[in-house]
Each structure stands twice: as C-alpha cells, then as structure tokens.
Design a protein around this motif. Structure first.
Motif, PDB file in Angstrom:
ATOM      1  N   TYR A  34       0.825  -1.205   0.000  1.00 21.33           N
ATOM      2  CA  TYR A  34       0.000   0.000   0.000  1.00 21.33           C
ATOM      3  C   TYR A  34       0.862   1.259   0.000  1.00 21.33           C
ATOM      4  CZ  TYR A  34      -3.542  -3.402   1.415  1.00 21.33           C
ATOM      5  OH  TYR A  34      -4.375  -4.488   1.479  1.00 21.33           O
ATOM      6  N   SER A  35       0.268   2.353  -0.468  1.00 16.88           N
ATOM      7  CA  SER A  35       1.013   3.606  -0.570  1.00 16.88           C
ATOM      8  C   SER A  35       1.381   4.182   0.789  1.00 16.88           C
ATOM      9  CB  SER A  35       0.202   4.642  -1.359  1.00 16.88           C
ATOM     10  OG  SER A  35      -1.046   4.900  -0.711  1.00 16.88           O
ATOM     11  N   SER A  69      -3.881   4.032   3.817  1.00 16.90           N
ATOM     12  CA  SER A  69      -4.584   3.986   2.540  1.00 16.90           C
ATOM     13  C   SER A  69      -4.751   2.562   2.014  1.00 16.90           C
ATOM     14  CB  SER A  69      -3.806   4.810   1.507  1.00 16.90           C
ATOM     15  OG  SER A  69      -4.348   4.651   0.212  1.00 16.90           O
ATOM     16  N   ASN A  70      -5.796   2.357   1.208  1.00 14.07           N
ATOM     17  CA  ASN A  70      -5.979   1.087   0.505  1.00 14.07           C
ATOM     18  C   ASN A  70      -5.507   1.185  -0.944  1.00 14.07           C
ATOM     19  OD1 ASN A  70      -7.085  -0.449   2.650  1.00 14.07           O
ATOM     20  ND2 ASN A  70      -9.078   0.515   2.348  1.00 14.07           N
ATOM     21  N   ASP A  71      -4.777   2.248  -1.268  1.00 13.16           N
ATOM     22  CA  ASP A  71      -4.213   2.422  -2.595  1.00 13.16           C
ATOM     23  C   ASP A  71      -3.027   1.482  -2.763  1.00 13.16           C
ATOM     24  OD1 ASP A  71      -3.478   3.401  -5.083  1.00 13.16           O
ATOM     25  OD2 ASP A  71      -2.284   5.032  -4.242  1.00 13.16           O
ATOM     26  N   VAL A  72      -3.134   0.527  -3.685  1.00 12.32           N
ATOM     27  CA  VAL A  72      -2.100  -0.481  -3.889  1.00 12.32           C
ATOM     28  C   VAL A  72      -1.087   0.018  -4.910  1.00 12.32           C
ATOM     29  CG1 VAL A  72      -1.636  -2.842  -4.670  1.00 12.32           C
ATOM     30  CG2 VAL A  72      -3.670  -2.360  -3.304  1.00 12.32           C
ATOM     31  N   VAL A  73       0.191   0.010  -4.519  1.00  7.37           N
ATOM     32  CA  VAL A  73       1.250   0.494  -5.407  1.00  7.37           C
ATOM     33  C   VAL A  73       2.121  -0.642  -5.941  1.00  7.37           C
ATOM     34  CG1 VAL A  73       1.325   2.767  -4.339  1.00  7.37           C
ATOM     35  CG2 VAL A  73       2.773   0.951  -3.426  1.00  7.37           C
ATOM     36  N   ASN A 112      -4.912  -4.187 -12.817  1.00  8.64           N
ATOM     37  CA  ASN A 112      -5.295  -3.950 -11.426  1.00  8.64           C
ATOM     38  C   ASN A 112      -4.479  -4.846 -10.524  1.00  8.64           C
ATOM     39  OD1 ASN A 112      -6.515  -3.483  -8.998  1.00  8.64           O
ATOM     40  ND2 ASN A 112      -8.604  -3.964  -9.681  1.00  8.64           N
ATOM     41  N   LYS A 119      -4.887  -5.377  -7.386  1.00  6.94           N
ATOM     42  CA  LYS A 119      -5.601  -5.842  -6.207  1.00  6.94           C
ATOM     43  C   LYS A 119      -5.635  -7.356  -6.182  1.00  6.94           C
ATOM     44  CE  LYS A 119      -9.845  -5.241  -3.578  1.00  6.94           C
ATOM     45  NZ  LYS A 119     -11.170  -4.584  -3.521  1.00  6.94           N
TER      46      LYS A 119
END
Length: 244
Positions: free
Chosen positions: A45-46, A50-54, A175, A177
């Motif tokens: 994650y960033s 956050s749930n933003d996957v990097v 994606n 995820k």
C-alpha cells in the motif's frame, strides 16, 4: 585566556555534533530486517492507512524493512517500522530492470521475516547505517549480497518445508488488487510450520477477506495436535462467528 569551548565556532560545533551522531553506537546497526511473502499477490500500500495499492509481491518474493529516522536528510534504519497495523517496506517494483527502489506498507501477516548482515557495500543515503541495496551499472539498483544470501536461505527453508509454494495469480486490466481465496485450516497450519509467531498469524486471520475454517471438534483437535495455539484458534472462531 579563552577556554576551549569559547573558541569553538558555530560551524565547528555543528561538525562535532554531526560526527557524534554518525558514530554513536546506538546508530550502528549490524543487522537489517527483511521479509518474504507467504501470500499470493500480497499487496503493498502507498501508506499505512490507505488502501491504494502500489505494488504486489508473490509467494517467495522478498522486501526489506525500513524505518525513517527523525533527524532528517532521508536517513533510515533497515528495520520494519509498524504503524496502524502495517509495516514499512522497501522493494524493487520491476524484477527485470531494477532501475530504482520504492517504499510502501504491507500487512505483517503476509510476511515471514529474516535478518541479514550489514556491510556488503550497499547504496546508502546520508545517515543510513545499513542498506539492503547496491548499485549495478550506472542506473540499476539491486539487492546486495548480504540481503540476497539471507533471502535465499529463508526461501530455501520455505521450499524445504513444503508448506508454501508459488501460486498462479490474476492481474487483469492492470489492477494489482489481490484475488484472495478463503483462508482455511491448512493455511493456518502452513503459517505455523513456517515459524510465524501468533501475533502475525492472528493479524493475517483478522485481515483476511474471507475464511472457511473447519471448527468442528475434529477440526480443532487437528489444529491443536499440530501446534496451533489457543490464541490463534480463538481468533479463528471469532472470525467464523462474524460470518453468521
């Protein structure tokens, strides 16, 4: 007559102070921390919230621990910093070019940890006491020898025990995820056999998107006889209760 302290200029004082910080025994790390994924397509994650996957790491892929130091200049320690239930990691996003390293945050239950020796000529910023990275050519960054030796030893342990193996993963439409399957008794037994402590296993159970535990009398007996602790079994039961 002026004393020694009176003749020290401000610049000299800064130099002396900086030298004291750099050479302080408390800052001298002789071992760093790393971890290998035990989860297919484990997300990075960033940040810690956050749930933003990097990025993702597959089973057997490894990352380095990182802790940002409070005195600035980009200095770091090579150990896992934990915040809001996640650990701070440094990773190489491109296995082919390895042009740069990135930072992110992972669920600790997705990793089995190891330590590595420092002093393998890693690339360091000002103030870093140890780095898992080294330069290769002009632009490329790779994991250094110390890190790779410890990483390969950990991966060999995982493979020799036969408890975790690389799995096929799905990354449709770019994606990152994870498409996670339900967590089952066999998964918990694998984590115990790899050597994860209760805290990490419990964290993974709590973070799982889905569970399908066998908590019948026979299932619980099988868990206990293979070394699963009461704390882990209680967590499994609590997750099962939430599904009802």
């Amino acid at each position: 007559m002026k004393t020694y302290l009176q003749v020290i200029t401000p610049i000299s004082f800064i130099i002396v102070l900086t030298g004291a910080i750099v050479t302080s025994p408390a800052m001298a790390a002789d071992r760093g921390e790393g971890g290998c994924s035990i989860t297919p397509n484990a997300p990075i994650y960033s940040n810690s919230k956050s749930n933003d996957v990097v990025g993702t790491v597959d089973v057997g892929d490894c990352v380095a621990g990182i802790t940002m130091l409070g005195w600035g200049m980009g200095a770091t320690e090579p150990r896992f910093d934990q915040e809001y239930g996640r650990v701070h990691v440094a990773f190489l996003p491109d296995k082919n070019s390895n042009a740069y390293q990135r930072q992110g945050w992972m669920n600790p239950g997705d990793l089995t940890r190891f330590t590595y020796e420092c002093g393998c000529g890693g690339t360091r910023r000002t103030g870093e006491t140890c780095s898992p990275f080294a330069s290769q050519g002009i632009l490329n960054i790779v994991f250094n020898t110390c890190f790779k030796e410890a990483r390969d030893k950990k991966k060999a342990e995982m493979l020799n025990q036969g408890t975790v193996t690389p799995a096929s993963t799905s990354k449709s439409n770019g994606n990152a995820k994870r498409a996670e399957t339900a967590l089952r008794n066999d998964d918990i037994l694998s984590l115990v056999k790899v050597g994860l402590d209760d805290k990490l296993i419990i964290s993974k159970i709590q973070a799982a998107e889905a569970t399908d535990f066998d908590l019948s009398t026979e299932g619980i007996v099988a868990l206990k006889t293979t070394g699963v602790s009461n704390a882990v079994i209680n967590t499994m039961m609590n997750r099962a209760d939430k599904k009802r």
